[in-house]
Each structure stands twice: as structure tokens, then as C-alpha cells.
Write a protein that holds these residues in place. Sequence first.
Motif, mmCIF file in Angstrom:
data_model
loop_
_atom_site.group_PDB
_atom_site.id
_atom_site.type_symbol
_atom_site.label_atom_id
_atom_site.label_comp_id
_atom_site.label_asym_id
_atom_site.label_seq_id
_atom_site.Cartn_x
_atom_site.Cartn_y
_atom_site.Cartn_z
ATOM 1 N N PHE A 107 1.197 -0.992 0.271
ATOM 2 C CA PHE A 107 0.130 0.267 0.179
ATOM 3 C C PHE A 107 0.508 1.259 -0.166
ATOM 4 N N LEU A 108 0.339 2.397 -0.881
ATOM 5 C CA LEU A 108 0.855 3.696 -0.991
ATOM 6 C C LEU A 108 -0.063 4.579 -0.460
ATOM 7 N N VAL A 109 0.574 5.348 0.453
ATOM 8 C CA VAL A 109 -0.569 6.056 1.346
ATOM 9 C C VAL A 109 0.026 7.177 1.285
ATOM 10 N N ARG A 110 -1.196 8.625 1.407
ATOM 11 C CA ARG A 110 -0.464 9.363 1.129
ATOM 12 C C ARG A 110 -1.859 10.545 1.333
ATOM 13 N N ARG A 111 -1.597 11.372 2.132
ATOM 14 C CA ARG A 111 -3.001 12.487 2.623
ATOM 15 C C ARG A 111 -3.270 13.104 0.615
ATOM 16 N N ASP A 112 -4.313 13.542 0.955
ATOM 17 C CA ASP A 112 -5.171 13.645 -0.722
ATOM 18 C C ASP A 112 -4.656 14.962 -1.309
ATOM 19 N N GLY A 113 -3.306 14.684 -2.810
ATOM 20 C CA GLY A 113 -2.628 16.069 -3.222
ATOM 21 C C GLY A 113 -1.713 15.799 -2.160
ATOM 22 N N SER A 114 -1.319 15.228 -1.325
ATOM 23 C CA SER A 114 0.016 15.579 -0.789
ATOM 24 C C SER A 114 1.481 14.780 -1.296
ATOM 25 N N LEU A 154 4.942 4.073 2.478
ATOM 26 C CA LEU A 154 4.753 2.556 1.660
ATOM 27 C C LEU A 154 4.858 1.950 2.550
ATOM 28 N N VAL A 155 3.871 1.055 2.757
ATOM 29 C CA VAL A 155 3.443 -0.064 3.845
ATOM 30 C C VAL A 155 3.410 -1.688 3.011
ATOM 31 N N ASP A 156 4.640 -2.203 3.853
ATOM 32 C CA ASP A 156 4.650 -3.751 2.645
ATOM 33 C C ASP A 156 4.774 -3.879 1.657
ATOM 34 N N PRO A 157 6.659 -3.678 1.699
ATOM 35 C CA PRO A 157 6.584 -4.008 -0.055
ATOM 36 C C PRO A 157 7.074 -5.616 -0.020
ATOM 37 N N GLY A 158 6.816 -6.286 -0.719
ATOM 38 C CA GLY A 158 6.660 -7.352 -0.960
ATOM 39 C C GLY A 158 7.310 -8.071 -2.294
ATOM 40 N N GLU A 159 6.798 -7.567 -2.811
ATOM 41 C CA GLU A 159 7.854 -7.787 -4.566
ATOM 42 C C GLU A 159 7.800 -6.662 -5.235
ATOM 43 N N GLU A 160 8.334 -7.104 -6.559
ATOM 44 C CA GLU A 160 8.079 -6.343 -7.612
ATOM 45 C C GLU A 160 8.028 -4.982 -7.521
ATOM 46 N N ALA A 161 10.071 -4.802 -6.956
ATOM 47 C CA ALA A 161 9.900 -2.918 -6.694
ATOM 48 C C ALA A 161 10.286 -2.256 -7.975
ATOM 49 N N PRO A 162 11.197 -2.310 -9.437
ATOM 50 C CA PRO A 162 10.361 -1.406 -9.731
ATOM 51 C C PRO A 162 8.794 -1.030 -10.317
ATOM 52 N N ARG A 163 7.379 -2.228 -10.081
ATOM 53 C CA ARG A 163 6.387 -1.580 -10.018
ATOM 54 C C ARG A 163 6.365 -0.717 -8.810
ATOM 55 N N LEU A 164 6.908 -0.555 -7.932
ATOM 56 C CA LEU A 164 6.323 -0.542 -6.539
ATOM 57 C C LEU A 164 6.663 1.668 -7.172
ATOM 58 N N LEU A 165 8.157 1.226 -7.530
ATOM 59 C CA LEU A 165 9.092 2.331 -7.302
ATOM 60 C C LEU A 165 8.439 3.738 -8.492
ATOM 61 N N GLU A 166 7.828 2.926 -9.700
ATOM 62 C CA GLU A 166 7.595 3.575 -11.021
ATOM 63 C C GLU A 166 6.651 4.186 -10.271
ATOM 64 N N ALA A 167 5.040 3.359 -9.409
ATOM 65 C CA ALA A 167 3.791 4.169 -8.981
ATOM 66 C C ALA A 167 4.118 5.476 -8.059
ATOM 67 N N ILE A 168 5.485 5.064 -7.388
ATOM 68 C CA ILE A 168 5.990 6.202 -6.334
ATOM 69 C C ILE A 168 6.543 7.681 -7.571
ATOM 70 N N ASP A 169 7.392 7.770 -8.169
ATOM 71 C CA ASP A 169 7.569 8.186 -9.504
ATOM 72 C C ASP A 169 5.881 9.273 -10.079
ATOM 73 N N LYS A 192 16.584 1.816 -0.975
ATOM 74 C CA LYS A 192 18.110 1.714 -1.479
ATOM 75 C C LYS A 192 17.491 3.377 -2.339
ATOM 76 N N ALA A 193 16.468 2.628 -3.464
ATOM 77 C CA ALA A 193 16.272 4.178 -4.364
ATOM 78 C C ALA A 193 15.703 5.082 -4.197
ATOM 79 N N THR A 194 14.966 4.714 -2.791
ATOM 80 C CA THR A 194 14.184 6.181 -2.432
ATOM 81 C C THR A 194 14.650 6.683 -0.986
#
Length: 217
Positions: free
Chosen positions: A16-23, A28-43, A70-72
Motif C-alpha cells: 500500500f502506498l498511502v498519502r493525504r489527498d494531494g500531498s 509505503l506499507v509492506d513492499p513484498g515484491e516487484e520493486a520496479p512496479r512500486l518505484l514506478e508508482a512512487i515516481d 535504496k532507491a528512495t
Amino acid sequence: MDVRMFTVGPVQENSFLVRRDGSDRAVLVDPGEEAPRLLEAIDALGVTLDAILLTHCHFDHVGAVAPVAKATGAPVYCPQLEVPVLQDIMAYVPWAGFGPFESWDPEQTVAGGERLALAGFDVDVLFTPGHSPGHVTYALSAEGEAPALFSGDVLFQSSIGRTDLPGGDHPTLLASIATLLDRFDDATVVHPGHMGLTTLGAERATNPFLAELSAQQ
């Protein structure tokens, strides 16, 4: 609250990627796998991670911790009792064919009872063992908003976390669930580590595994 859920890996774990609306800040809660996908969503969202929050350290919940950290540069908050697992993930993978996962030394530890201020949220850390020895649940709230629970593998839609892995204990897990039911109202949304979202009220009313709790009341 803006919550993005990513179901990742062969065990279909929810990150789960969680922010306040518009923040522009998030956790990030429990990044289990697929780091590139999660990092792409963060970016894509244009956010800076204030923290990586771990409910527990089973491999399907922590497999992407090292590459995302490492990336963030985000600090990792790990249940205190499970730090050795995060520091040597592959030694605790119970089945062949998963990984390899890179271990990590967490920057912060939590044990339950802490209140953190992260990404504009008040984050209450609740000790909820039973599925694993150090398991915690995070209750995120912002001023004027109801809290949301990020409960890892404690409570699922019509089910509960398994207790047949090392350190699991069924009565302890039920006691942990009871603390959540006692503390939060029925409308509280539960963001679990597997399957879909639910509410405490829905599980209180329909979850067959909670019949033991009802019988005790």
C-alpha cells in the motif's frame, strides 16, 4: 486519505502506498515484491517516501524492501522482534522457489505503543502477534478523519492469518483481533496483506473464524 494498493508477487501480497489527498509525501506499507512496479508508482505520483512500514517480516511482505529503500532513501520501520528475519531473509524462507531476496538492516524499530508522525498522518503502532511473533498493525489517521488499519496478515475477508508457521499461535492471534475490535468502530476500513479490503464490522458479523470471539463475549 489516498490509498493505492498493489498486489505483488506469486503469493499475491498487498503493498500500500498511502498519502493525504494531494500531498507530495507518502508511506509505503509492506513492499513484498516487484520493486520496479512500486518505484514506478512512487515516481508517477510524484511523492517522497517518509517511511517504509513493515507489519511483519515474512518474505512475501519484505522482498522488495532493500531495492525500494535504496532507491528512495526512506527509513524502514521494522517490528523489533523480527529484525533478525529482515537481516537474513533467505534463511527464513520456508519453501524453495522464492527469491532471492536482499536482506536489510532497518533504520527504525517498533514494538507497539508508539505514535509516529509520518507524511501528515498520526500513525499508531499496535502490537498484534499471533501470525508472527512481532507482528504489528498500523492505524493511520489525519485530523478530522477516521483511522484506517493496515493489518498485514492478522485479519482478512472472511478469514484470519495462518498460525502454522514458526512463531504462529492461534489463541494469540484471536486475542490480537479482539484488541482491534475493541478499540476501533465497525466502520473502520481494514487494508489486509492479502485479498480485498474489508471493515471490522463486516468481519465481526460474518467472519466464521471470529465465532470464538463472539462466544467469549
